[in-house]
Design a protein around this motif. Structure first.
Motif, short mmCIF file in Angstrom:
data_model
loop_
_atom_site.label_atom_id
_atom_site.label_comp_id
_atom_site.label_asym_id
_atom_site.label_seq_id
_atom_site.Cartn_x
_atom_site.Cartn_y
_atom_site.Cartn_z
N ALA A 97 -46.33 -21.49 -83.56
CA ALA A 97 -46.47 -22.94 -83.68
C ALA A 97 -45.16 -23.59 -84.12
O ALA A 97 -44.79 -24.67 -83.65
CB ALA A 97 -47.58 -23.28 -84.67
N ALA A 98 -44.42 -22.93 -85.00
CA ALA A 98 -43.19 -23.50 -85.52
C ALA A 98 -42.07 -23.53 -84.49
O ALA A 98 -41.11 -24.30 -84.63
CB ALA A 98 -42.74 -22.72 -86.76
N ARG A 99 -42.17 -22.70 -83.45
CA ARG A 99 -41.11 -22.64 -82.44
C ARG A 99 -41.04 -23.90 -81.58
O ARG A 99 -40.00 -24.18 -80.98
CB ARG A 99 -41.31 -21.42 -81.54
CG ARG A 99 -41.03 -20.11 -82.25
CD ARG A 99 -41.44 -18.91 -81.40
NE ARG A 99 -41.43 -17.69 -82.21
CZ ARG A 99 -42.12 -16.59 -81.92
NH1 ARG A 99 -42.88 -16.56 -80.84
NH2 ARG A 99 -42.04 -15.54 -82.71
N SER A 100 -42.13 -24.64 -81.50
CA SER A 100 -42.18 -25.77 -80.58
C SER A 100 -42.02 -27.12 -81.28
O SER A 100 -42.40 -28.15 -80.73
CB SER A 100 -43.50 -25.75 -79.80
OG SER A 100 -44.61 -25.83 -80.68
N VAL A 101 -41.46 -27.11 -82.49
CA VAL A 101 -41.21 -28.36 -83.22
C VAL A 101 -39.78 -28.33 -83.78
O VAL A 101 -39.13 -27.28 -83.80
CB VAL A 101 -42.22 -28.57 -84.37
CG1 VAL A 101 -43.63 -28.71 -83.81
CG2 VAL A 101 -42.16 -27.43 -85.38
N ASP A 102 -39.31 -29.49 -84.22
CA ASP A 102 -37.98 -29.55 -84.83
C ASP A 102 -37.98 -29.02 -86.26
O ASP A 102 -36.99 -28.45 -86.71
CB ASP A 102 -37.48 -31.00 -84.85
CG ASP A 102 -37.25 -31.56 -83.48
OD1 ASP A 102 -36.73 -30.84 -82.61
OD2 ASP A 102 -37.62 -32.74 -83.24
N LEU A 103 -39.08 -29.25 -86.97
CA LEU A 103 -39.13 -28.91 -88.39
C LEU A 103 -40.56 -28.62 -88.79
O LEU A 103 -41.48 -29.35 -88.41
CB LEU A 103 -38.59 -30.08 -89.22
CG LEU A 103 -38.60 -29.93 -90.74
CD1 LEU A 103 -37.63 -28.85 -91.19
CD2 LEU A 103 -38.26 -31.26 -91.42
N LEU A 161 -34.50 -27.30 -97.63
CA LEU A 161 -34.44 -27.02 -96.20
C LEU A 161 -33.83 -25.64 -96.03
O LEU A 161 -32.69 -25.39 -96.46
CB LEU A 161 -33.59 -28.07 -95.48
CG LEU A 161 -33.41 -27.83 -93.97
CD1 LEU A 161 -34.71 -28.12 -93.23
CD2 LEU A 161 -32.27 -28.69 -93.41
N PHE A 162 -34.58 -24.76 -95.38
CA PHE A 162 -34.11 -23.39 -95.12
C PHE A 162 -33.90 -23.19 -93.62
O PHE A 162 -34.65 -23.74 -92.79
CB PHE A 162 -35.15 -22.36 -95.56
CG PHE A 162 -35.28 -22.18 -97.05
CD1 PHE A 162 -34.43 -21.34 -97.75
CD2 PHE A 162 -36.29 -22.83 -97.74
CE1 PHE A 162 -34.58 -21.17 -99.13
CE2 PHE A 162 -36.45 -22.65 -99.11
CZ PHE A 162 -35.58 -21.82 -99.80
N ARG A 188 -36.66 -21.57 -86.15
CA ARG A 188 -36.57 -22.99 -86.45
C ARG A 188 -36.49 -23.20 -87.97
O ARG A 188 -36.90 -22.35 -88.75
CB ARG A 188 -37.78 -23.74 -85.88
CG ARG A 188 -38.01 -23.51 -84.40
CD ARG A 188 -36.84 -24.02 -83.58
NE ARG A 188 -36.80 -25.48 -83.60
CZ ARG A 188 -35.70 -26.19 -83.36
NH1 ARG A 188 -34.57 -25.58 -83.11
NH2 ARG A 188 -35.74 -27.51 -83.37
N PRO A 189 -35.98 -24.36 -88.41
CA PRO A 189 -35.87 -24.61 -89.85
C PRO A 189 -37.21 -24.93 -90.49
O PRO A 189 -38.15 -25.37 -89.83
CB PRO A 189 -34.94 -25.83 -89.91
CG PRO A 189 -35.17 -26.55 -88.62
CD PRO A 189 -35.41 -25.46 -87.60
#
Length: 277
Positions: A108-114, A274-275, A140-141
């Motif tokens: 899920a996190a791969r398809s968003v900016d943050l 922010l990591f 992703r961050p």
């Protein structure tokens, strides 16, 4: 480029909508980004043995029904809050056992900016899983929200700089995600380790200046023997909107164990962090 697509994932609690939700909404408003909110039900399954499964199935059904009900309450509360926000948004519920949720959040996190998550407090809760897999398996961050401070617009950041590739990646993500960023304190903690082969803080300061970002290079002594406490103290004193740093760590037999400074700053930072990895 800016942050246009934000994912907020959290495990509902009786305390209401968590800090991650408030932080994600604030950033989405500042960036006019689309926000996807996903309250997650962490459910349990009966053991494989037919006899033991029969003994606990009734109890597990009761517990899982309570978890699903709490998730639905959080989803409804999020919808009601977002209806007045002026944002474009989606609110989706998701459920799964703990092991399956790791693969889900990474994808899920791969398809968003943050991705915005809550601060984890121990290695066996869902928030730790969401953080660890979103950071180390998505590419992703990840922003870890703070229960002590919510940043609306990101104008000033404190960069924890040790010359590493992941620190450079975190800085690049911050510049790309937040066009409003106007000032960065580059903090080099003295005495943490040999930085003889690392990119000097002066050179990364020059890079930031070319982006028209005001730079303050700080060499800080270690506070109370803790690198994380040093970074947190410098960032809080400077009234930064967030801390930026590279995420170090690894998973060992899916126990979600993080590297020392990453785990410590996640636990104690008074500002959002922010990591990137």
């Amino acid at each position: 480029m800016s942050c246009q697509d934000i994912l907020c994932v959290f495990e509902p609690t009786q305390a209401g909508l968590p800090p991650a939700f408030a932080q994600a909404v604030a950033l989405a408003k500042a960036q006019q980004a689309h926000l996807t909110v996903v309250p997650v039900s962490v459910i349990s399954r009966a053991p494989g043995s037919a006899i033991s499964a029969a003994l606990v199935s009734g109890m597990l059904k009761t517990v899982n029904d309570q978890v699903r009900a709490a998730t639905n309450v959080s989803a409804q509360a999020a919808k009601e809050a977002l209806a007045l926000s002026g944002l474009t948004y989606d609110v989706n519920v998701h459920e799964g056992i703990m092991l399956d949720l790791g693969d889900w959040i990474a994808k899920a996190a791969r398809s968003v900016d943050l991705t915005v998550v809550d601060r984890p407090s121990n290695a066996i809760e869902a928030s730790e899983l969401f953080f660890e897999r979103a950071l180390f398996s998505s590419g992703r961050p990840v922003l870890v929200a703070s229960p002590e401070h919510m940043s609306e617009a990101v104008r000033k950041a404190t960069l924890a700089w040790n010359g590493s590739a992941v620190a450079a990646r975190a800085l690049g993500e911050a510049i790309a995600l937040f066009p409003s960023l106007k000032a960065v304190d580059v903090v080099v903690v003295n005495g943490e380790k040999s930085l003889a082969n690392a990119l000097p803080g002066t050179e990364i300061a020059q890079h930031l200046a070319r982006h028209k970002i005001e730079v303050n290079l700080i060499e800080a002594p270690v506070v109370s023997g803790s690198i994380a406490a040093t970074i947190d103290e410098v960032a809080t004193r400077a009234k930064s909107d967030l801390i930026v740093m590279g995420g170090f760590g690894h998973s060992r037999l899916r126990e979600f164990l993080l590297g020392g400074v990453t785990a410590e700053i996640t636990a104690l930072a008074r500002l959002p962090v922010l990591f990137a990895h």
